[in-house]
Design a protein around this motif. Structure first.
Motif, PDB file in Angstrom:
ATOM      1  N   ASP A   1      -0.400  55.752  81.551  1.00 19.66           N
ATOM      2  CA  ASP A   1      -0.285  54.840  80.403  1.00 19.66           C
ATOM      3  C   ASP A   1      -1.635  54.677  79.719  1.00 19.66           C
ATOM      4  O   ASP A   1      -1.720  54.670  78.490  1.00 19.66           O
ATOM      5  CB  ASP A   1       0.249  53.475  80.846  1.00 19.66           C
ATOM      6  CG  ASP A   1       1.699  53.537  81.277  1.00 19.66           C
ATOM      7  OD1 ASP A   1       2.424  54.439  80.799  1.00 19.66           O
ATOM      8  OD2 ASP A   1       2.118  52.701  82.099  1.00 19.66           O
ATOM      9  N   CYS A   2      -2.693  54.582  80.518  1.00 19.31           N
ATOM     10  CA  CYS A   2      -4.046  54.446  79.975  1.00 19.31           C
ATOM     11  C   CYS A   2      -4.445  55.710  79.221  1.00 19.31           C
ATOM     12  O   CYS A   2      -4.965  55.655  78.111  1.00 19.31           O
ATOM     13  CB  CYS A   2      -5.028  54.165  81.104  1.00 19.31           C
ATOM     14  SG  CYS A   2      -6.735  53.990  80.563  1.00 19.31           S
TER      15      CYS A   2
ATOM     16  N   ASN B   1      -2.418  58.000  77.920  1.00 21.34           N
ATOM     17  CA  ASN B   1      -1.600  58.093  76.711  1.00 21.34           C
ATOM     18  C   ASN B   1      -2.129  57.187  75.607  1.00 21.34           C
ATOM     19  O   ASN B   1      -2.167  57.567  74.439  1.00 21.34           O
ATOM     20  CB  ASN B   1      -0.144  57.737  77.005  1.00 21.34           C
ATOM     21  CG  ASN B   1       0.629  58.890  77.581  1.00 21.34           C
ATOM     22  OD1 ASN B   1       0.311  60.048  77.337  1.00 21.34           O
ATOM     23  ND2 ASN B   1       1.652  58.587  78.352  1.00 21.34           N
ATOM     24  N   ASP B   2      -2.533  55.979  75.981  1.00 18.99           N
ATOM     25  CA  ASP B   2      -3.037  55.030  74.999  1.00 18.99           C
ATOM     26  C   ASP B   2      -4.330  55.539  74.362  1.00 18.99           C
ATOM     27  O   ASP B   2      -4.467  55.537  73.143  1.00 18.99           O
ATOM     28  CB  ASP B   2      -3.270  53.671  75.663  1.00 18.99           C
ATOM     29  CG  ASP B   2      -3.738  52.628  74.679  1.00 18.99           C
ATOM     30  OD1 ASP B   2      -3.065  52.429  73.645  1.00 18.99           O
ATOM     31  OD2 ASP B   2      -4.798  52.005  74.937  1.00 18.99           O
TER      32      ASP B   2
ATOM     33  N   ARG C   1      -4.433  56.805  70.460  1.00 21.10           N
ATOM     34  CA  ARG C   1      -5.269  56.139  69.458  1.00 21.10           C
ATOM     35  C   ARG C   1      -6.225  57.131  68.793  1.00 21.10           C
ATOM     36  O   ARG C   1      -6.434  57.088  67.584  1.00 21.10           O
ATOM     37  CB  ARG C   1      -6.046  54.982  70.078  1.00 21.10           C
ATOM     38  CG  ARG C   1      -5.167  53.748  70.271  1.00 21.10           C
ATOM     39  CD  ARG C   1      -5.968  52.538  70.658  1.00 21.10           C
ATOM     40  NE  ARG C   1      -6.249  52.635  72.093  1.00 21.10           N
ATOM     41  CZ  ARG C   1      -7.288  52.076  72.694  1.00 21.10           C
ATOM     42  NH1 ARG C   1      -8.163  51.389  72.020  1.00 21.10           N
ATOM     43  NH2 ARG C   1      -7.455  52.198  73.989  1.00 21.10           N
TER      44      ARG C   1
END
Length: 86
Positions: free
Chosen positions: A31-32, A34-35, A39
């Motif tokens: 998740d980190c 991907n974030d 961005r």
């Protein structure tokens, strides 16, 4: 020497593959990752219009990037070969 291929379109499996090959204790949180990547990608795309594949400009861009596209397609093939060897 190692040549490891990861694809943005298959990010989760790519990160897991890096973890396995390099012997990392634990993969970073997907998740980190991907974030952060999402961005960065959004910032790169900011201000660029979507290009319709039916437009003549699309073919011009493809022709000018012919070798980049061949390299990308080779990398995709190599990535799937690496997955099949796991």
């Amino acid at each position: 020497r190692k040549a490891i291929i990861g694809l943005y379109s298959d990010l989760g499996n790519s990160i897991q593959h890096f973890t396995d090959v390099f012997g990392w204790d634990a993969p970073p949180s997907i998740d980190c990752v991907n974030d952060l990547i999402g961005r960065a990608y959004a910032r790169e795309q900011e201000g660029f219009p979507k290009l319709d594949t039916d437009e003549p400009a699309f073919e011009v861009i493809q022709n000018k990037n012919k070798f980049d596209l061949e390299l990308y397609n080779f990398a995709v093939q190599l990535r799937y070969q690496q997955l099949s060897m796991r």
